[in-house]
Design a protein around this motif. Sequence first.
Motif, PDB file in Angstrom:
ATOM      1  N   GLN A  39     -10.590 -16.607  -5.715  1.00 35.99           N
ATOM      2  CA  GLN A  39     -11.298 -15.561  -4.983  1.00 35.99           C
ATOM      3  C   GLN A  39     -10.344 -14.805  -4.056  1.00 35.99           C
ATOM      4  N   GLY A  40      -9.509 -15.534  -3.326  1.00 39.47           N
ATOM      5  CA  GLY A  40      -8.559 -14.903  -2.412  1.00 39.47           C
ATOM      6  C   GLY A  40      -7.547 -14.034  -3.137  1.00 39.47           C
ATOM      7  N   ALA A  41      -7.087 -14.489  -4.313  1.00 45.82           N
ATOM      8  CA  ALA A  41      -6.133 -13.709  -5.096  1.00 45.82           C
ATOM      9  C   ALA A  41      -6.758 -12.400  -5.565  1.00 45.82           C
ATOM     10  N   THR A  42      -8.025 -12.440  -5.974  1.00 50.15           N
ATOM     11  CA  THR A  42      -8.717 -11.227  -6.425  1.00 50.15           C
ATOM     12  C   THR A  42      -8.926 -10.269  -5.265  1.00 50.15           C
ATOM     13  N   TYR A  43      -9.285 -10.801  -4.101  1.00 50.75           N
ATOM     14  CA  TYR A  43      -9.399  -9.951  -2.905  1.00 50.75           C
ATOM     15  C   TYR A  43      -8.076  -9.241  -2.625  1.00 50.75           C
ATOM     16  N   ALA A  44      -6.967 -10.001  -2.711  1.00 49.61           N
ATOM     17  CA  ALA A  44      -5.649  -9.427  -2.404  1.00 49.61           C
ATOM     18  C   ALA A  44      -5.282  -8.338  -3.402  1.00 49.61           C
ATOM     19  N   ASP A  45      -5.605  -8.547  -4.673  1.00 47.67           N
ATOM     20  CA  ASP A  45      -5.389  -7.503  -5.681  1.00 47.67           C
ATOM     21  C   ASP A  45      -6.059  -6.197  -5.251  1.00 47.67           C
ATOM     22  N   GLY A  46      -7.346  -6.309  -4.912  1.00 44.70           N
ATOM     23  CA  GLY A  46      -8.127  -5.112  -4.584  1.00 44.70           C
ATOM     24  C   GLY A  46      -7.716  -4.460  -3.282  1.00 44.70           C
ATOM     25  N   VAL A  47      -7.538  -5.257  -2.240  1.00 44.87           N
ATOM     26  CA  VAL A  47      -7.154  -4.706  -0.934  1.00 44.87           C
ATOM     27  C   VAL A  47      -5.763  -4.081  -1.015  1.00 44.87           C
ATOM     28  N   GLY A  48      -4.848  -4.754  -1.711  1.00 42.35           N
ATOM     29  CA  GLY A  48      -3.505  -4.212  -1.871  1.00 42.35           C
ATOM     30  C   GLY A  48      -3.513  -2.889  -2.620  1.00 42.35           C
ATOM     31  N   THR A  49      -4.368  -2.791  -3.641  1.00 43.57           N
ATOM     32  CA  THR A  49      -4.479  -1.558  -4.416  1.00 43.57           C
ATOM     33  C   THR A  49      -5.056  -0.427  -3.571  1.00 43.57           C
ATOM     34  N   ALA A  50      -6.147  -0.716  -2.857  1.00 49.28           N
ATOM     35  CA  ALA A  50      -6.789   0.310  -2.026  1.00 49.28           C
ATOM     36  C   ALA A  50      -5.836   0.815  -0.946  1.00 49.28           C
ATOM     37  N   LEU A  51      -5.113  -0.092  -0.317  1.00 45.73           N
ATOM     38  CA  LEU A  51      -4.162   0.294   0.724  1.00 45.73           C
ATOM     39  C   LEU A  51      -3.037   1.143   0.136  1.00 45.73           C
ATOM     40  N   ALA A  52      -2.548   0.760  -1.035  1.00 44.70           N
ATOM     41  CA  ALA A  52      -1.487   1.521  -1.689  1.00 44.70           C
ATOM     42  C   ALA A  52      -1.948   2.943  -1.989  1.00 44.70           C
ATOM     43  N   GLY A  53      -3.182   3.085  -2.479  1.00 44.61           N
ATOM     44  CA  GLY A  53      -3.702   4.401  -2.828  1.00 44.61           C
ATOM     45  C   GLY A  53      -3.771   5.351  -1.643  1.00 44.61           C
ATOM     46  N   MET A  54      -3.965   4.819  -0.460  1.00 47.67           N
ATOM     47  CA  MET A  54      -4.042   5.665   0.734  1.00 47.67           C
ATOM     48  C   MET A  54      -2.691   6.289   1.084  1.00 47.67           C
ATOM     49  N   PHE A  55      -1.599   5.677   0.610  1.00 43.58           N
ATOM     50  CA  PHE A  55      -0.266   6.161   0.977  1.00 43.58           C
ATOM     51  C   PHE A  55       0.526   6.688  -0.215  1.00 43.58           C
ATOM     52  N   GLY A  56      -0.098   6.749  -1.394  1.00 42.35           N
ATOM     53  CA  GLY A  56       0.616   7.253  -2.563  1.00 42.35           C
ATOM     54  C   GLY A  56       1.171   6.170  -3.457  1.00 42.35           C
ATOM     55  N   GLY A  57       0.533   5.002  -3.457  1.00 39.74           N
ATOM     56  CA  GLY A  57       0.936   3.913  -4.343  1.00 39.74           C
ATOM     57  C   GLY A  57      -0.087   3.727  -5.450  1.00 39.74           C
ATOM     58  N   PHE A  58       0.313   3.021  -6.497  1.00 40.40           N
ATOM     59  CA  PHE A  58      -0.544   2.802  -7.657  1.00 40.40           C
ATOM     60  C   PHE A  58      -1.169   1.407  -7.619  1.00 40.40           C
ATOM     61  N   PRO A  59      -2.125   1.128  -8.522  1.00 40.92           N
ATOM     62  CA  PRO A  59      -2.814  -0.177  -8.500  1.00 40.92           C
ATOM     63  C   PRO A  59      -1.848  -1.351  -8.616  1.00 40.92           C
TER      64      PRO A  59
END
Length: 477
Positions: free
Chosen positions: A302-322
Amino acid sequence: MADTSIGTPEQLRDPNYTPALHRAVPLGIQHVLAMFVSNVTPAIIISGAAGFGFGSDAGAQGFPDMTYLIQMSMLFAGIATLFQSIGLGPVGARLPIVQGTSFAFIPIMIPLVAGKGVEALPALFGGVVVGGLFHALLGTVIGKIRFALPPLVTGLVVTMIGLALVKVGIQYAAGGVPAIDAPEYGSLLNWSAALVVIFVTLALKFFARGMLAVSAVVIGIFIGYFYAMLMGMVTLESVSTSWDRAAALQFPVPFKYGFEFGFAAIVGFCLMAFVSAVETVGDVSGITKGGAGREATDAEIQGATYADGVGTALAGMFGGFPNTSFSQNVGLIAMTGVMSRHVVTIGALFLILCGLVPKVGAVIRTIPIEVLGGGVIVMFGMVVAAGISMLSDVDWNRRNMVIFAIALSIGLGLKLDPKAVQYLPDTLRILMTSGLLPAATIAIVLNLVLPEELSDEATEEVSGGLKGHGSGSFPKK
């Protein structure tokens, strides 16, 4: 084989163990080298597809937008890795999981940006953010949706990802998409640079051991780069100019390209989040089995899946990809026997440092596209091979053969001939011509609704007299 000089067998299996610094630093950098080229490649591919990468007018200015996207790939791979290794509340597995930019989303992103320049990026990053948040939500139900994504579906999707991308590798090796109509496209010189990378990579994969084998692609590109210098494809002057133009330090800019919510982008990224989430579950299980000899806990998954999603969303805010977990590091942990999450933390800090220094991206952008093409051919071919490996776990009865046949035919067919759906609305056309989404959707739906088995007569008439000779999955050894 584990190096017992780093610690006792019990310590090596403990995620919370920290080796001595002089041991931990090179081990951490190993993890970065194992994924470095794969991590920055999507930024280069999307820049080229959008029209501000290699071969574009942006070359006169030093490809500033491509360099920035490369930076963000490194920076947010490092930040997302910290989420996994250190954790933040419920976010993160607190295991040695290395995150990086996912290949899985490239077939979705290319139709969204094709030929549209930087103007396509606001909607793209809007989709990345929403898709990331949706991915994080999947963490609450990941255990309950795995039934909908058996090896038949996940293997098909991974195979389709590779098949959708192999064309990119060939085009890069021949000289790049902008050079298709030029006389030098497909020249022996271009192909020689790509083949040097391929042959070096193959030699290291088959005849080297340890870190040389794990880092075969990055070493192959490094040697191919020097070959390109000898052949005059890149000069020291151009490298020096690129280095001088880049700043010594640059911080990420929030919403640098603007922000839009596009239906096609949101749907595409959310649907692919399912596949990425299941891939992460497999990686977490592989790490705990290979490194600690146990099954992954529900909290870790569960924690790994959360990190995938949060990391992706944060990246998208600054010009990063999934972002997603990188499978090659699962094998690296099994090879070294070191389960320490703090080793991966050191690798994450190294990635963050690279992401904050534009000069690193400036050097990467001087790699000739033909050299990169050699590495891409190997990487995307391995994606296809990984998908086929996953399909080896499928019970190939006639029901599953029919599901696979229909999903692959429609998905790959639409990818090969996008004009077949040119009269659909733009949003639906973009989703359909990715090839990946229609194939995945068809496979998931048919797998859920079709009866468990079909009679022989139900498939004989459409198989042209051809039948598989296997009775099901491969025999257990």
